[in-house]
Motif scaffolding. Structure first.
Motif, PDB file in Angstrom:
ATOM      1  N   PRO A   1      46.274  16.776 -53.437  1.00 43.98           N
ATOM      2  CA  PRO A   1      46.098  17.044 -54.872  1.00 43.98           C
ATOM      3  C   PRO A   1      47.388  17.528 -55.531  1.00 43.98           C
ATOM      4  CG  PRO A   1      45.291  18.893 -53.604  1.00 43.98           C
ATOM      5  CD  PRO A   1      45.668  17.836 -52.600  1.00 43.98           C
ATOM      6  N   ASP A   2      47.530  17.213 -56.811  1.00 43.30           N
ATOM      7  CA  ASP A   2      48.621  17.774 -57.617  1.00 43.30           C
ATOM      8  C   ASP A   2      48.237  19.149 -58.150  1.00 43.30           C
ATOM      9  OD1 ASP A   2      50.271  15.396 -57.514  1.00 43.30           O
ATOM     10  OD2 ASP A   2      48.819  14.488 -58.882  1.00 43.30           O
ATOM     11  N   THR A   3      46.943  19.329 -58.405  1.00 42.60           N
ATOM     12  CA  THR A   3      46.405  20.570 -58.970  1.00 42.60           C
ATOM     13  C   THR A   3      45.036  20.816 -58.355  1.00 42.60           C
ATOM     14  OG1 THR A   3      47.533  20.223 -61.089  1.00 42.60           O
ATOM     15  CG2 THR A   3      45.662  21.733 -61.098  1.00 42.60           C
ATOM     16  N   ILE A   4      44.697  22.098 -58.179  1.00 42.28           N
ATOM     17  CA  ILE A   4      43.358  22.476 -57.721  1.00 42.28           C
ATOM     18  C   ILE A   4      42.695  23.345 -58.785  1.00 42.28           C
ATOM     19  CG2 ILE A   4      42.009  23.738 -56.003  1.00 42.28           C
ATOM     20  CD1 ILE A   4      44.175  23.071 -53.954  1.00 42.28           C
ATOM     21  N   ILE A   5      41.499  22.962 -59.194  1.00 39.11           N
ATOM     22  CA  ILE A   5      40.694  23.778 -60.105  1.00 39.11           C
ATOM     23  C   ILE A   5      39.793  24.669 -59.262  1.00 39.11           C
ATOM     24  CG2 ILE A   5      38.895  23.742 -61.880  1.00 39.11           C
ATOM     25  CD1 ILE A   5      39.987  20.975 -62.714  1.00 39.11           C
TER      26      ILE A   5
ATOM     27  N   ASP B   1      49.523  24.551 -51.241  1.00 45.64           N
ATOM     28  CA  ASP B   1      50.157  25.393 -52.256  1.00 45.64           C
ATOM     29  C   ASP B   1      50.588  24.527 -53.435  1.00 45.64           C
ATOM     30  OD1 ASP B   1      51.445  27.273 -53.756  1.00 45.64           O
ATOM     31  OD2 ASP B   1      52.944  27.815 -52.243  1.00 45.64           O
ATOM     32  N   VAL B   2      49.653  24.291 -54.334  1.00 43.99           N
ATOM     33  CA  VAL B   2      49.915  23.491 -55.538  1.00 43.99           C
ATOM     34  C   VAL B   2      49.456  24.307 -56.753  1.00 43.99           C
ATOM     35  CG1 VAL B   2      49.642  21.297 -54.316  1.00 43.99           C
ATOM     36  CG2 VAL B   2      47.651  22.346 -55.428  1.00 43.99           C
ATOM     37  N   PRO B   3      49.845  23.909 -57.965  1.00 44.39           N
ATOM     38  CA  PRO B   3      49.376  24.626 -59.163  1.00 44.39           C
ATOM     39  C   PRO B   3      47.843  24.619 -59.250  1.00 44.39           C
ATOM     40  CG  PRO B   3      51.232  23.241 -59.706  1.00 44.39           C
ATOM     41  CD  PRO B   3      50.856  22.891 -58.298  1.00 44.39           C
ATOM     42  N   ILE B   4      47.336  25.619 -59.952  1.00 48.13           N
ATOM     43  CA  ILE B   4      45.890  25.783 -60.050  1.00 48.13           C
ATOM     44  C   ILE B   4      45.464  25.960 -61.505  1.00 48.13           C
ATOM     45  CG2 ILE B   4      45.683  26.808 -57.754  1.00 48.13           C
ATOM     46  CD1 ILE B   4      45.508  29.581 -59.108  1.00 48.13           C
ATOM     47  N   VAL B   5      44.177  25.798 -61.741  1.00 48.20           N
ATOM     48  CA  VAL B   5      43.516  26.228 -62.974  1.00 48.20           C
ATOM     49  C   VAL B   5      42.303  27.029 -62.535  1.00 48.20           C
ATOM     50  CG1 VAL B   5      42.276  25.550 -65.065  1.00 48.20           C
ATOM     51  CG2 VAL B   5      44.266  24.228 -64.316  1.00 48.20           C
TER      52      VAL B   5
ATOM     53  N   ILE C   1      43.451  15.616 -58.657  1.00 49.88           N
ATOM     54  CA  ILE C   1      42.917  16.961 -58.881  1.00 49.88           C
ATOM     55  C   ILE C   1      41.817  17.269 -57.872  1.00 49.88           C
ATOM     56  CG2 ILE C   1      41.733  18.466 -60.541  1.00 49.88           C
ATOM     57  CD1 ILE C   1      43.088  16.792 -62.755  1.00 49.88           C
ATOM     58  N   GLY C   2      41.903  18.449 -57.259  1.00 48.21           N
ATOM     59  CA  GLY C   2      40.871  18.948 -56.369  1.00 48.21           C
ATOM     60  C   GLY C   2      40.022  19.991 -57.074  1.00 48.21           C
ATOM     61  N   LEU C   3      38.842  20.252 -56.530  1.00 52.91           N
ATOM     62  CA  LEU C   3      37.908  21.207 -57.144  1.00 52.91           C
ATOM     63  C   LEU C   3      37.286  22.084 -56.066  1.00 52.91           C
ATOM     64  CD1 LEU C   3      36.270  22.180 -59.645  1.00 52.91           C
ATOM     65  CD2 LEU C   3      34.596  20.413 -59.082  1.00 52.91           C
ATOM     66  N   ILE C   4      37.308  23.397 -56.314  1.00 52.06           N
ATOM     67  CA  ILE C   4      36.652  24.362 -55.433  1.00 52.06           C
ATOM     68  C   ILE C   4      35.633  25.148 -56.239  1.00 52.06           C
ATOM     69  CG2 ILE C   4      36.925  26.391 -53.951  1.00 52.06           C
ATOM     70  CD1 ILE C   4      39.863  25.558 -53.554  1.00 52.06           C
ATOM     71  N   ALA C   5      34.376  25.102 -55.820  1.00 57.18           N
ATOM     72  CA  ALA C   5      33.361  26.009 -56.355  1.00 57.18           C
ATOM     73  C   ALA C   5      33.287  27.186 -55.392  1.00 57.18           C
ATOM     74  CB  ALA C   5      32.015  25.302 -56.472  1.00 57.18           C
TER      75      ALA C   5
END
Length: 267
Positions: free
Chosen positions: A47-51, A138-142, A173-177
């Motif tokens: 992923p480029d970013t992980i939410i 270790d990528v940017p997050i939201v 984009i990745g997603l973690i709940a």
């Protein structure tokens, strides 16, 4: 088509972090092993970013909260040890998510601290984000925090708006709940014991295995109050963001080694 390169439901008990396992490393070892697997899958998805959807971030009463600082940093302390983390924020994606949510007529606020930009623009990173991110690339997050003043239906709607923003992005984009479950498994725990804890967690496991995440919105207020889970809201956002026919849900593990339930699932 699933807009996320990888997504998961992951817990956030501090002892899951290897550096914080203390003198009882086996207590959360099943969950720790599952999070290592989830981290490897996320890493392979590149992923480029992980939410991260977390219940413990900066809350805005009656609004969804979205990080919009330059970076976030925080620490988790357990067993006389501390683990710290500092991550950059994908501000462009954060703003696009906020715009999509506002367009859907849902209450949302972006949050920052100290300065509009630069090194002092930094928000606290909570344990709900730090624990699962410890195992991720270790990528940017939201970071997004739900609001329990809003209905379950609005969390599903937020997920649909999140989906639109991710689909419009050219990024991977990745997603973690980030979800712990019932907190009333142990009479010596901070919330005491209630039979509803085991019952609710069993229902959650069943719904995840059956790919019926949306049905968590059917839980009654009294049932939820007795069991005290903190995973329903984030799971419903994920359910809104990924259509049932797009989900390949795999339950990796469930355990309740202390007073709260821990569950790992890949999607």
């Amino acid at each position: 088509m699933n807009p996320f390169v990888f997504s998961c439901i992951a817990p956030h008990g501090g002892e899951i972090i290897p550096e914080l396992e203390g003198s009882q490393p086996k207590r959360m070892s099943l969950t720790r092993e599952s999070l290592i697997r989830l981290g490897n899958e996320m890493n392979n998805a590149n992923p480029d970013t992980i939410i991260v959807l977390t219940p413990h971030g900066t809350r805005i009463n009656g609004q969804f909260s979205i990080s919009d600082s330059e970076r976030m940093e925080g620490s988790v302390a357990e067993n006389e040890a501390t683990f710290s983390m500092n991550r950059k924020i994908d501000r462009y994606l954060a703003k696009n998510i906020a715009e999509a949510v506002a367009k859907a007529n849902l209450p949302v606020g972006t949050i920052n601290y100290a300065t509009a930009a630069g090194p002092f623009s930094c928000l606290p990173l909570d344990w709900g984000a730090i624990v699962p991110l410890r195992f991720m690339p270790d990528v940017p997050i939201v970071v997004i925090t739900p609001s329990r003043e809003l209905s379950y239906e609005k969390h599903l709607q937020f997920g649909k708006a999140l989906r639109e923003a991710v689909q419009a992005s050219k990024k991977r984009i990745g997603l973690i709940a980030s979800c712990d479950w019932s907190h009333t498994h142990d009479e010596n725990g901070p919330y005491g014991y209630h039979l509803a804890a085991k019952e609710l967690d069993q229902e959650v496991v069943t719904l995840i295995r059956q790919n019926q995440l949306e049905k968590m919105s059917d839980f009654t207020d009294d049932f939820v109050d007795a069991a005290k889970p903190d995973g329903i809201w984030q799971t419903l956002i994920l359910a809104g963001a990924i259509l049932p026919e797009e989900r390949q849900v795999k339950l990796l593990s469930y355990e309740a080694p202390t007073y709260f339930g821990l569950l790992c699932a890949s999607i």
